[in-house]
Design a protein around this motif. Sequence first.
Motif, PDB file in Angstrom:
ATOM      1  N   TYR A 114       3.873 -11.548   1.844  1.00 47.64           N
ATOM      2  CA  TYR A 114       5.255 -11.081   1.745  1.00 47.64           C
ATOM      3  C   TYR A 114       6.113 -11.802   2.767  1.00 47.64           C
ATOM      4  N   SER A 115       7.440 -11.722   2.570  1.00 45.54           N
ATOM      5  CA  SER A 115       8.341 -12.534   3.384  1.00 45.54           C
ATOM      6  C   SER A 115       9.672 -11.823   3.572  1.00 45.54           C
ATOM      7  N   ASP A 116      10.600 -12.540   4.192  1.00 48.74           N
ATOM      8  CA  ASP A 116      11.823 -11.924   4.701  1.00 48.74           C
ATOM      9  C   ASP A 116      12.881 -11.732   3.610  1.00 48.74           C
ATOM     10  N   TRP A 117      12.681 -10.705   2.832  1.00 47.46           N
ATOM     11  CA  TRP A 117      13.671 -10.214   1.864  1.00 47.46           C
ATOM     12  C   TRP A 117      13.598  -8.698   1.923  1.00 47.46           C
ATOM     13  N   PRO A 118      14.738  -7.986   2.036  1.00 46.43           N
ATOM     14  CA  PRO A 118      14.682  -6.533   2.256  1.00 46.43           C
ATOM     15  C   PRO A 118      13.789  -5.770   1.280  1.00 46.43           C
ATOM     16  N   GLY A 119      13.801  -6.179   0.010  1.00 43.43           N
ATOM     17  CA  GLY A 119      12.964  -5.490  -0.959  1.00 43.43           C
ATOM     18  C   GLY A 119      11.485  -5.728  -0.761  1.00 43.43           C
ATOM     19  N   TRP A 120      11.142  -6.773  -0.017  1.00 47.43           N
ATOM     20  CA  TRP A 120       9.744  -7.051   0.302  1.00 47.43           C
ATOM     21  C   TRP A 120       9.385  -6.552   1.697  1.00 47.43           C
ATOM     22  N   VAL A 121      10.322  -6.645   2.618  1.00 48.41           N
ATOM     23  CA  VAL A 121      10.085  -6.073   3.945  1.00 48.41           C
ATOM     24  C   VAL A 121       9.869  -4.565   3.832  1.00 48.41           C
ATOM     25  N   ALA A 122      10.386  -3.970   2.760  1.00 45.26           N
ATOM     26  CA  ALA A 122      10.219  -2.532   2.543  1.00 45.26           C
ATOM     27  C   ALA A 122       8.753  -2.111   2.502  1.00 45.26           C
ATOM     28  N   TRP A 123       7.864  -3.020   2.141  1.00 44.07           N
ATOM     29  CA  TRP A 123       6.432  -2.687   2.165  1.00 44.07           C
ATOM     30  C   TRP A 123       5.983  -2.261   3.560  1.00 44.07           C
ATOM     31  N   GLU A 124       6.729  -2.709   4.575  1.00 46.52           N
ATOM     32  CA  GLU A 124       6.371  -2.384   5.953  1.00 46.52           C
ATOM     33  C   GLU A 124       6.353  -0.873   6.183  1.00 46.52           C
ATOM     34  N   ILE A 125       7.142  -0.148   5.417  1.00 41.85           N
ATOM     35  CA  ILE A 125       7.168   1.316   5.556  1.00 41.85           C
ATOM     36  C   ILE A 125       5.804   1.892   5.191  1.00 41.85           C
ATOM     37  N   GLY A 126       5.257   1.454   4.080  1.00 51.95           N
ATOM     38  CA  GLY A 126       3.932   1.922   3.681  1.00 51.95           C
ATOM     39  C   GLY A 126       2.855   1.517   4.662  1.00 51.95           C
ATOM     40  N   ILE A 127       3.023   0.309   5.228  1.00 53.16           N
ATOM     41  CA  ILE A 127       2.059  -0.169   6.220  1.00 53.16           C
ATOM     42  C   ILE A 127       2.124   0.687   7.487  1.00 53.16           C
ATOM     43  N   GLU A 128       3.338   0.875   8.002  1.00 51.45           N
ATOM     44  CA  GLU A 128       3.522   1.619   9.249  1.00 51.45           C
ATOM     45  C   GLU A 128       3.076   3.069   9.123  1.00 51.45           C
ATOM     46  N   LYS A 129       3.290   3.650   7.964  1.00 51.80           N
ATOM     47  CA  LYS A 129       2.975   5.067   7.761  1.00 51.80           C
ATOM     48  C   LYS A 129       1.555   5.292   7.243  1.00 51.80           C
ATOM     49  N   ASP A 130       0.806   4.205   7.074  1.00 47.20           N
ATOM     50  CA  ASP A 130      -0.606   4.276   6.681  1.00 47.20           C
ATOM     51  C   ASP A 130      -0.791   4.906   5.297  1.00 47.20           C
ATOM     52  N   TRP A 131       0.170   4.680   4.410  1.00 46.80           N
ATOM     53  CA  TRP A 131       0.098   5.283   3.083  1.00 46.80           C
ATOM     54  C   TRP A 131      -0.959   4.629   2.193  1.00 46.80           C
ATOM     55  N   PHE A 132      -1.286   3.374   2.456  1.00 41.91           N
ATOM     56  CA  PHE A 132      -2.321   2.722   1.654  1.00 41.91           C
ATOM     57  C   PHE A 132      -3.676   3.373   1.906  1.00 41.91           C
ATOM     58  N   ALA A 133      -3.962   3.650   3.163  1.00 41.26           N
ATOM     59  CA  ALA A 133      -5.217   4.329   3.484  1.00 41.26           C
ATOM     60  C   ALA A 133      -5.261   5.715   2.845  1.00 41.26           C
ATOM     61  N   GLU A 134      -4.133   6.403   2.835  1.00 40.32           N
ATOM     62  CA  GLU A 134      -4.076   7.727   2.213  1.00 40.32           C
ATOM     63  C   GLU A 134      -4.362   7.655   0.718  1.00 40.32           C
ATOM     64  N   GLU A 135      -3.968   6.545   0.087  1.00 41.37           N
ATOM     65  CA  GLU A 135      -4.258   6.372  -1.338  1.00 41.37           C
ATOM     66  C   GLU A 135      -5.670   5.844  -1.584  1.00 41.37           C
ATOM     67  N   GLY A 136      -6.347   5.435  -0.495  1.00 42.39           N
ATOM     68  CA  GLY A 136      -7.721   4.975  -0.639  1.00 42.39           C
ATOM     69  C   GLY A 136      -7.854   3.526  -1.065  1.00 42.39           C
ATOM     70  N   VAL A 137      -6.893   2.692  -0.665  1.00 38.67           N
ATOM     71  CA  VAL A 137      -6.990   1.272  -0.987  1.00 38.67           C
ATOM     72  C   VAL A 137      -6.761   0.464   0.289  1.00 38.67           C
ATOM     73  N   GLU A 138      -7.620  -0.524   0.496  1.00 42.13           N
ATOM     74  CA  GLU A 138      -7.487  -1.369   1.681  1.00 42.13           C
ATOM     75  C   GLU A 138      -6.673  -2.602   1.312  1.00 42.13           C
ATOM     76  N   VAL A 139      -5.573  -2.797   2.018  1.00 40.43           N
ATOM     77  CA  VAL A 139      -4.655  -3.892   1.720  1.00 40.43           C
ATOM     78  C   VAL A 139      -4.347  -4.643   3.008  1.00 40.43           C
TER      79      VAL A 139
END
Length: 331
Positions: A32-57
Amino acid sequence: MKFTRLAKSALATVTLLASLPLTQAEPLKIGYSDWPGWVAWEIGIEKDWFAEEGVEVEFLWFDYVASMDAYAAGQLDAVTMTNGDALVTGGTGKPSVAIIAGDYSNGNDMIVGAPGIESLEDLVGKKVGLEEGFVIHLLLQKGMQMHGIEEGAIEIVNTPTNETPQVLASGAVDAIGAWQPNSGQALKTVAGSKRIFSSADAPGIIYDFLSVSPESLEARRDDWMKVVKVWYRIVEYLHDEDNLDEALSILAARVSVKPEEYEPFFDGTYILSLDEALAAWEKGPGLDSVYGSTLIADEFNVAQGVYEEALNTEQYLDPSLTIEYAEGLEK
């Protein structure tokens, strides 16, 4: 109960296997790269939502073009790209399948005129510095079409996007085409410069995707479904105004600017709600449809000689995971 020797051996093997730790799947690697719609993934990363869904990314941060190069080289399972650039990457060797239409540019991509240039019509017979063959070139062509300006009436000066502010300031061109932060930098650098056309004037000309390699999607569809779930959790979070300050703080930190500096970039990006994304995934000929917009991008790429023949653009688009996610919410 009596066991044969073979049965006992089989039972012992099953017992042993059950006691061993399960092998973890490799993380899904996403560029991913510097575009607001892609930087938005950082929210899921920071909040550990991927781990909560059970997927390692594993999210890997790149300059935009470098991210596409890494994907084309097989180093990534997926990459964030515009719909037009997904076709470029595929047309030159590495196809992908968009599983998320996350946003469209809503003003961040723009044509910036030098002092005295007030409209696209003022550019007839003059020079525009932009990166030929990229979406900003398509945006200019769309603007010219909307304003009745004939192709060839404006001279294009091929200019790397990150150099456009300096080129405008030098006086070598009468306008530049760029996306944020370069477009905003041009407006700040050149006193009296003005935005004369932008993606807000042609909403849907540039959609932004999460595009996955077909092999990864086929092998790990369930994991990609979990990624889709996290994305719409991010979308719901972003659409709640109570989260705006925290969201801007997270996004701005990723690109090392102040939240107040990042807010205009975010405002120039239209994050699609689930309902809006479903509507965009419906097939149609115009910019309201991902299909129509991508077909226009394909025609542009062929006209610019990026690749020789029109692609089967529908093969680059897969709304099924978004639709499946939405149907799951209704049950």
